[in-house]
Design a protein around this motif. Structure first.
Motif, PDB file in Angstrom:
ATOM      1  N   VAL A 332       0.882  -1.169   0.000  1.00  0.00           N
ATOM      2  CA  VAL A 332       0.000   0.000   0.000  1.00  0.00           C
ATOM      3  C   VAL A 332       0.916   1.213   0.000  1.00  0.00           C
ATOM      4  N   ILE A 333       0.742   2.114  -0.966  1.00  0.00           N
ATOM      5  CA  ILE A 333       1.578   3.329  -0.982  1.00  0.00           C
ATOM      6  C   ILE A 333       0.710   4.517  -0.578  1.00  0.00           C
ATOM      7  N   GLY A 334       1.159   5.242   0.444  1.00  0.00           N
ATOM      8  CA  GLY A 334       0.362   6.336   1.009  1.00  0.00           C
ATOM      9  C   GLY A 334      -0.307   5.814   2.259  1.00  0.00           C
ATOM     10  N   ALA A 335       0.188   6.266   3.417  1.00  0.00           N
ATOM     11  CA  ALA A 335      -0.354   5.733   4.687  1.00  0.00           C
ATOM     12  C   ALA A 335      -1.288   6.741   5.343  1.00  0.00           C
ATOM     13  N   GLY A 336      -2.058   7.457   4.515  1.00  0.00           N
ATOM     14  CA  GLY A 336      -3.023   8.429   5.044  1.00  0.00           C
ATOM     15  C   GLY A 336      -4.312   7.731   5.444  1.00  0.00           C
ATOM     16  N   LEU A 337      -5.398   8.495   5.391  1.00  0.00           N
ATOM     17  CA  LEU A 337      -6.696   7.962   5.811  1.00  0.00           C
ATOM     18  C   LEU A 337      -7.024   6.642   5.108  1.00  0.00           C
ATOM     19  N   MET A 338      -6.908   6.635   3.771  1.00  0.00           N
ATOM     20  CA  MET A 338      -7.318   5.448   3.016  1.00  0.00           C
ATOM     21  C   MET A 338      -6.279   4.327   3.104  1.00  0.00           C
ATOM     22  N   GLY A 339      -5.011   4.690   2.898  1.00  0.00           N
ATOM     23  CA  GLY A 339      -3.946   3.677   2.910  1.00  0.00           C
ATOM     24  C   GLY A 339      -3.897   2.941   4.238  1.00  0.00           C
ATOM     25  N   ALA A 340      -4.087   3.668   5.325  1.00  0.00           N
ATOM     26  CA  ALA A 340      -4.047   3.040   6.650  1.00  0.00           C
ATOM     27  C   ALA A 340      -5.164   2.011   6.778  1.00  0.00           C
ATOM     28  N   LEU A 355       3.621  -1.126   3.971  1.00  0.00           N
ATOM     29  CA  LEU A 355       2.923   0.163   3.956  1.00  0.00           C
ATOM     30  C   LEU A 355       3.954   1.274   3.766  1.00  0.00           C
ATOM     31  N   ILE A 356       3.924   1.868   2.567  1.00  0.00           N
ATOM     32  CA  ILE A 356       4.976   2.837   2.197  1.00  0.00           C
ATOM     33  C   ILE A 356       4.452   4.270   2.279  1.00  0.00           C
ATOM     34  N   ASP A 357       5.238   5.160   2.854  1.00  0.00           N
ATOM     35  CA  ASP A 357       4.942   6.597   2.772  1.00  0.00           C
ATOM     36  C   ASP A 357       6.264   7.316   2.530  1.00  0.00           C
ATOM     37  N   THR A 358       6.218   8.648   2.530  1.00  0.00           N
ATOM     38  CA  THR A 358       7.437   9.395   2.195  1.00  0.00           C
ATOM     39  C   THR A 358       8.527   9.209   3.248  1.00  0.00           C
ATOM     40  N   THR A 359       8.104   9.041   4.498  1.00  0.00           N
ATOM     41  CA  THR A 359       9.081   8.752   5.559  1.00  0.00           C
ATOM     42  C   THR A 359       8.588   7.556   6.358  1.00  0.00           C
ATOM     43  N   ALA A 413      -2.390   4.851  -2.739  1.00  0.00           N
ATOM     44  CA  ALA A 413      -3.384   5.743  -2.115  1.00  0.00           C
ATOM     45  C   ALA A 413      -2.691   7.021  -1.648  1.00  0.00           C
ATOM     46  N   VAL A 414      -1.875   7.605  -2.540  1.00  0.00           N
ATOM     47  CA  VAL A 414      -1.209   8.873  -2.202  1.00  0.00           C
ATOM     48  C   VAL A 414      -2.149  10.026  -2.560  1.00  0.00           C
ATOM     49  N   PHE A 415      -1.664  11.261  -2.408  1.00  0.00           N
ATOM     50  CA  PHE A 415      -2.521  12.416  -2.704  1.00  0.00           C
ATOM     51  C   PHE A 415      -3.148  12.310  -4.094  1.00  0.00           C
ATOM     52  N   GLU A 416      -4.323  12.948  -4.233  1.00  0.00           N
ATOM     53  CA  GLU A 416      -5.045  12.912  -5.522  1.00  0.00           C
ATOM     54  C   GLU A 416      -4.352  13.856  -6.517  1.00  0.00           C
ATOM     55  N   ILE A 420       2.177  12.984  -8.659  1.00  0.00           N
ATOM     56  CA  ILE A 420       2.674  12.163  -7.533  1.00  0.00           C
ATOM     57  C   ILE A 420       2.333  10.698  -7.778  1.00  0.00           C
ATOM     58  N   LYS A 421       1.138  10.463  -8.314  1.00  0.00           N
ATOM     59  CA  LYS A 421       0.732   9.072  -8.584  1.00  0.00           C
ATOM     60  C   LYS A 421       1.662   8.450  -9.632  1.00  0.00           C
ATOM     61  N   ALA A 422       2.021   9.251 -10.642  1.00  0.00           N
ATOM     62  CA  ALA A 422       2.922   8.748 -11.697  1.00  0.00           C
ATOM     63  C   ALA A 422       4.282   8.402 -11.088  1.00  0.00           C
ATOM     64  N   ASN A 441      -6.154   3.814  -5.945  1.00  0.00           N
ATOM     65  CA  ASN A 441      -7.384   4.066  -5.189  1.00  0.00           C
ATOM     66  C   ASN A 441      -7.926   5.462  -5.487  1.00  0.00           C
ATOM     67  N   THR A 442      -7.561   6.020  -6.621  1.00  0.00           N
ATOM     68  CA  THR A 442      -8.054   7.361  -6.940  1.00  0.00           C
ATOM     69  C   THR A 442      -9.575   7.411  -6.879  1.00  0.00           C
ATOM     70  N   SER A 443     -10.128   8.551  -6.445  1.00  0.00           N
ATOM     71  CA  SER A 443     -11.586   8.618  -6.458  1.00  0.00           C
ATOM     72  C   SER A 443     -12.101   9.388  -7.663  1.00  0.00           C
ATOM     73  N   PHE A 466     -13.878   2.714  -0.159  1.00  0.00           N
ATOM     74  CA  PHE A 466     -14.684   3.791   0.426  1.00  0.00           C
ATOM     75  C   PHE A 466     -14.287   3.964   1.883  1.00  0.00           C
ATOM     76  N   SER A 467     -14.529   5.150   2.374  1.00  0.00           N
ATOM     77  CA  SER A 467     -14.101   5.474   3.737  1.00  0.00           C
ATOM     78  C   SER A 467     -15.274   5.370   4.728  1.00  0.00           C
ATOM     79  N   PRO A 468     -15.082   4.842   5.930  1.00  0.00           N
ATOM     80  CA  PRO A 468     -13.904   4.163   6.455  1.00  0.00           C
ATOM     81  C   PRO A 468     -13.767   2.734   5.902  1.00  0.00           C
TER      82      PRO A 468
HETATM   83  P1  NAD Z   1      -4.449  11.437   2.724  1.00  0.00           P
HETATM   84  O1  NAD Z   1      -4.017  12.836   2.460  1.00  0.00           O
HETATM   85  O2  NAD Z   1      -5.061  11.122   4.020  1.00  0.00           O
HETATM   86  O3  NAD Z   1      -3.196  10.462   2.558  1.00  0.00           O
HETATM   87  C1  NAD Z   1      -2.288  10.513   1.508  1.00  0.00           C
HETATM   88  C2  NAD Z   1      -0.991   9.897   2.006  1.00  0.00           C
HETATM   89  O4  NAD Z   1      -0.107   9.776   0.907  1.00  0.00           O
HETATM   90  C3  NAD Z   1      -0.278  10.744   3.052  1.00  0.00           C
HETATM   91  O5  NAD Z   1       0.071   9.949   4.163  1.00  0.00           O
HETATM   92  C4  NAD Z   1       0.976  11.217   2.339  1.00  0.00           C
HETATM   93  O6  NAD Z   1       2.084  11.377   3.204  1.00  0.00           O
HETATM   94  C5  NAD Z   1       1.195  10.092   1.350  1.00  0.00           C
HETATM   95  N1  NAD Z   1       2.009  10.493   0.227  1.00  0.00           N
HETATM   96  C6  NAD Z   1       1.987  11.632  -0.473  1.00  0.00           C
HETATM   97  N2  NAD Z   1       2.934  11.622  -1.427  1.00  0.00           N
HETATM   98  C7  NAD Z   1       3.573  10.446  -1.344  1.00  0.00           C
HETATM   99  C8  NAD Z   1       4.648   9.852  -2.043  1.00  0.00           C
HETATM  100  N3  NAD Z   1       5.243  10.475  -3.037  1.00  0.00           N
HETATM  101  N4  NAD Z   1       5.056   8.628  -1.677  1.00  0.00           N
HETATM  102  C9  NAD Z   1       4.448   7.976  -0.641  1.00  0.00           C
HETATM  103  N5  NAD Z   1       3.431   8.502   0.056  1.00  0.00           N
HETATM  104  C10 NAD Z   1       2.996   9.719  -0.282  1.00  0.00           C
HETATM  105  O7  NAD Z   1      -5.380  11.061   1.507  1.00  0.00           O
HETATM  106  P2  NAD Z   1      -6.544   9.947   1.465  1.00  0.00           P
HETATM  107  O8  NAD Z   1      -7.821  10.569   1.858  1.00  0.00           O
HETATM  108  O9  NAD Z   1      -6.072   8.731   2.136  1.00  0.00           O
HETATM  109  O10 NAD Z   1      -6.647   9.685  -0.103  1.00  0.00           O
HETATM  110  C11 NAD Z   1      -5.686   8.923  -0.793  1.00  0.00           C
HETATM  111  C12 NAD Z   1      -6.220   8.549  -2.155  1.00  0.00           C
HETATM  112  O11 NAD Z   1      -7.429   7.836  -1.999  1.00  0.00           O
HETATM  113  C13 NAD Z   1      -6.557   9.714  -3.046  1.00  0.00           C
HETATM  114  O12 NAD Z   1      -6.278   9.362  -4.375  1.00  0.00           O
HETATM  115  C14 NAD Z   1      -8.044   9.887  -2.873  1.00  0.00           C
HETATM  116  O13 NAD Z   1      -8.673  10.480  -3.973  1.00  0.00           O
HETATM  117  C15 NAD Z   1      -8.479   8.454  -2.728  1.00  0.00           C
HETATM  118  N6  NAD Z   1      -9.744   8.235  -2.010  1.00  0.00           N
HETATM  119  C16 NAD Z   1     -10.047   8.948  -0.900  1.00  0.00           C
HETATM  120  C17 NAD Z   1     -11.234   8.710  -0.237  1.00  0.00           C
HETATM  121  C18 NAD Z   1     -11.600   9.459   1.013  1.00  0.00           C
HETATM  122  O14 NAD Z   1     -12.743   9.352   1.456  1.00  0.00           O
HETATM  123  N7  NAD Z   1     -10.680  10.173   1.612  1.00  0.00           N
HETATM  124  C19 NAD Z   1     -12.119   7.719  -0.726  1.00  0.00           C
HETATM  125  C20 NAD Z   1     -11.757   6.999  -1.846  1.00  0.00           C
HETATM  126  C21 NAD Z   1     -10.573   7.250  -2.478  1.00  0.00           C
END
Ligand code: NAD
Length: 740
Positions: A332-340, A355-359, A413-416, A420-422, A441-443, A466-468
């Motif tokens: 899983v890349i991006g440990a934010g709301l969705m990645g976690a 579970l990969i993030d920037t740090t 699941a990194v920022f939309e 960055i996704k590329a 996981n782009t929305s 979908f969240s959560p």
């Molecule tokens: P978020 O901001 O909570 O998390 C994004 C995570 O990605 C952060 O932890 C950030 O540090 C990490 N990140 C950013 N750049 C990175 C990189 N270069 N390498 C590794 N990690 C990196 O965002 P989110 O709400 O979890 O959304 C993530 C994706 O899921 C988006 O594409 C969003 O559109 C999609 N999505 C979100 C929801 C929602 O309800 N929030 C629902 C469905 C899909």
């Protein structure tokens, strides 16, 4: 006597045992054959003088019985069918069909000999009703999977084997209400203390104890057949009893807005049935059962919430011809709301997760999400400490992409943000194998565009959670232009492994779910912009069956996000987003008022410290003066139509454009993803069953004249209306099979 679904034996003491064991099935259901067998058994027990009594038990280790065979009920459409065109004959046939089980169970209950049930595991619906008709009821205390309940109401049905009559006679109407109306299951202790179960014992001892009880109680009869029987909690006409029903009706109306006929019928059956002796009460129940079964709500709910969910849960939309893809390691890349959340559900399914993030620190934060869930579950006794630790050990937080080597699938699941996704796609693809699936996981971003950054676009696919994540049961899988069938099959296997329901759609901005769902808050905002009081708009939104009002939805999505998407979409038109009254309102509240929604504690609503809406922002009226402050019933009905028809007409466009291709995906997706009026069975069932396609088309034309072209029916709908087709006849599983 010839029985098939049961084994029937009589022992040396004259105690008969009927062992429920439907051949070739892992779990018993009350098939037509099983009901007929029960009838034969009841007759034999009553008429054979050598038989002293009966014990009913199960031959399946999985449990006693899962209830009626909903497949046999034919999606609810079979009430009285086969009785020809005479409506009275149809009704009589339907009643006789519905009463069959009641008649048999009543005959057993009044056969003059003791009958005991030995329940080794799950007994649900009709299964529990068979048990309730027995004079003595034992259940296993050493089976953690023991489940007792009457879940019919959850699929738009009502108990029809005496459940609405026996349960309140055992525990009182008030105590029985949540089990009957909401289909809640009871714990063994609840069942024991309320008298549903008389005795708890180890599964291995149940039959022997039941036999001993039968021999010791030769003249057993049901308590309600004793002239001195007193109804627990009082009769419906007593002072306490009448309060239960007065408040019960009000509560039900508040919770369901009258949208769920099953619940209404259950309450009526209980009320009327408790006023009369059991024989008449069971006939009352059967009448309400037939009435419920023939509603569009029951047909739609059984089909979508039971049959289709089951089919999709077994991979009905998975392309055939590919071996099962066993995902053992996932990234899983991006440990934010969705990645976690995604990391958690993977680990829960036993998948090794990187579970990969920037740090590493950011990745650790993502893992902490799983830790919180696990700690809560362990403290509540829902999970053992060892299991919790094993789950957490499966999640490896890191910033090091080399750990992705050997992964079967990646979910980004990194920022939309496409750039960055590329970047992360390129980084991870350099490490993973050529057969691994690369998911995003782009929305909102089109998958075909994102796949442009991939060296293997055939392996690239949208995996929209979908969240959560841990609570939402649906995953929308999006094929890009180059996505291969094999990748789709592999992704389905992954989704099934993490125990979610997959639907498959094609690439389009917003895909299927976001595109259709987005029309709901927009329609609500349009109403507000027209001058309809925001409180009316919110209340009618909920009355239509949607889980939240459209303004609360806007706050939850984030009004800044809506503004961004609105401005983005307006770029392809000649007008700016703000020239549209909805865009103007959205920009005003987000920018001029600085109220971006729930996350900021203020949007269209003010939020309290618990994050719950406390009141509507009173200054909305400064921006849009209220012109309509009252809502008579005909206006309510029109606003409900606007909310629901607007979504449905968008669904029809999705079918026409090939965004979605299967009515089951559309229905199940609409309920699980955004809570579309669940009583309808979903968007397609709403159009097919509740409204009817020709009426839907005519109404949409009328509404297009009044409110705008967004309601105009497309060519597909007109064609379906002209040909007498439904979404299920054109896009259902049978249609798909015929085309293949
Ligand atoms: P978020 O901001 O909570 O998390 C994004 C995570 O990605 C952060 O932890 C950030 O540090 C990490 N990140 C950013 N750049 C990175 C990189 N270069 N390498 C590794 N990690 C990196 O965002 P989110 O709400 O979890 O959304 C993530 C994706 O899921 C988006 O594409 C969003 O559109 C999609 N999505 C979100 C929801 C929602 O309800 N929030 C629902 C469905 C899909």
């Amino acid at each position: 006597m010839q029985v098939e679904a049961f084994r029937f034996e009589v022992d040396a003491d004259g105690v008969a045992t009927a062992t429920f064991d439907v051949p070739g099935r892992s779990m018993n259901t009350l098939t037509a054959r099983a009901v007929a067998d029960l009838g034969a058994i009841a007759k034999e027990v009553a008429s054979n003088p050598a038989i002293k009594g009966l014990v009913i038990t199960s031959g399946k280790s999985s449990g006693f019985c899962a209830g009626a065979d909903l497949g046999e009920l034919g999606g609810g459409g079979s009430a009285g069918e086969g009785a020809g065109g005479d409506p009275e004959a149809r009704l009589r046939a339907a009643f006789n069909g519905a009463y069959a089980l009641n008649g048999i169970l009543r005959a057993l209950e009044t056969c003059g000999k003791p009958v005991a049930a030995a329940v080794n595991g799950l007994a649900l619906g009709g299964g529990l009703e068979v048990v309730l008709a027995c004079h003595y009821r034992l259940a296993a205390n050493d089976n953690p999977r023991l489940q007792l309940g009457l879940p019919e109401a959850k699929v738009g049905l009502m108990p029809g084997g005496g459940g609405t009559q026996r349960l309140p006679r055992i525990m009182g109407a008030q105590a029985a209400a949540p089990f009957l109306l909401q289909g809640e299951s009871m714990t063994p202790d609840q069942a024991r203390s309320s008298g549903v179960i008389h005795e708890l014992a180890p599964a291995a001892e149940l039959t022997a104890r039941a036999k001993a009880w039968v021999l010791a109680n030769p003249s057993a009869k049901a308590p309600w057949d004793d002239p001195k029987f007193k109804l627990p909690g009082g009769t419906p006409n007593s002072q306490t009893g009448s309060q239960v029903f007065t408040f019960g009706s009000a509560m039900l109306a508040k919770q369901t807005w009258g949208n769920y006929p099953a619940q209404k019928h259950i309450l009526s059956a209980v009320y009327e049935g408790l006023c009369v002796p059991m024989d008449a009460a069971l006939r009352i129940e059967s009448r309400y059962f037939v009435k419920t079964l023939s509603t569009p709500e029951a047909k739609g709910m059984i089909r979508s919430l039971f049959l289709s969910m089951q089919e999709l849960g077994k991979g009905a939309s998975r392309p055939g011809g590919y071996p099962t893809y066993d995902v053992r390691k996932a990234v899983v890349i991006g440990a934010g709301l969705m990645g976690a959340g995604i990391a958690y559900v993977q680990a829960k399914a036993g998948i090794e997760t990187v579970l990969i993030d920037t740090t590493e620190e950011a990745a650790e934060k993502g893992k902490a999400y799983s830790r919180r869930i696990v700690e809560k579950d362990v403290s509540r006794g829902k999970m053992s400490k060892e299991k919790g630790e094993a789950l957490l050990a499966l999640i490896r937080p890191t910033a090091d992409y080399s750990l992705a080597a050997g992964a079967d699938i990646v979910v980004e699941a990194v920022f939309e943000n496409p750039a960055i996704k590329a970047e992360v796609t390129a980084k991870v693809e350099a490490v993973i194998g050529a057969g691994a699936v690369m998911g995003s996981n782009t929305s909102t971003l089109p998958i075909t565009g994102l796949a442009g950054a991939s060296v293997r676009p055939e392996n690239f696919i949208g995996i929209h959670f979908f969240s959560p994540v841990e609570r939402m049961g649906l995953v929308e899988i999006i094929r890009g232009e180059k996505t291969s069938e094999e990748t789709l099959a592999k992704t389905m296997d992954y989704v099934l492994k993490i125990r979610k329901t997959p639907i498959a759609v094609n690439d389009f901005r917003g895909f299927y779910t976001s595109r259709v769902f987005g029309t709901y808050p927009t329609e609500g905002l349009t109403m507000v912009a027209e001058g309809i009081a925001p409180a009316i708009v919110e209340n009618v939104g909920r009355m239509s069956g949607m889980p939240m009002g459209p303004l609360e939805v806007s706050d939850s999505v984030g009004i800044d996000t809506m503004l961004k998407i609105g401005r983005e979409s307006a770029k392809v038109t000649a007008r700016s987003y703000e020239q549209d009254p909805v865009g103007d309102l959205v920009a005003w509240i987000a920018e001029a008022q600085g109220r971006v929604g729930r996350k900021a504690g203020k949007g269209f609503y003010d939020y309290n410290e618990q994050g719950k809406p406390s009141r509507l922002y009173p200054d909305i009226g400064r921006k849009v003066p209220v012109k309509v402050a009252e809502c008579p019933p005909e206006m309510k009905a029109e606003l409900v139509r606007r909310f629901l028809f607007r979504q449905c007409v968008e669904v029809a466009r999705c079918f026409e454009e090939g965004v979605i291709t299967d009515a089951r995906d559309a229905d199940v997706g609409s309920i699980l993803a955004w809570g579309f009026a669940p009583y309808s069975g979903g968007v397609c069932s709403y159009m097919d069953l509740k409204i009817g396609i020709p009426t839907f088309v005519a109404e949409c034309d009328r509404m297009a004249e009044l409110y705008g072209e967004r309601f105009r029916p497309n060519a597909l709908l007109r064609d379906m209306a002209a040909k007498g087709e439904t979404f299920y006849s054109r896009f259902g599983p049978k249609a798909a099979k015929a085309a293949a």
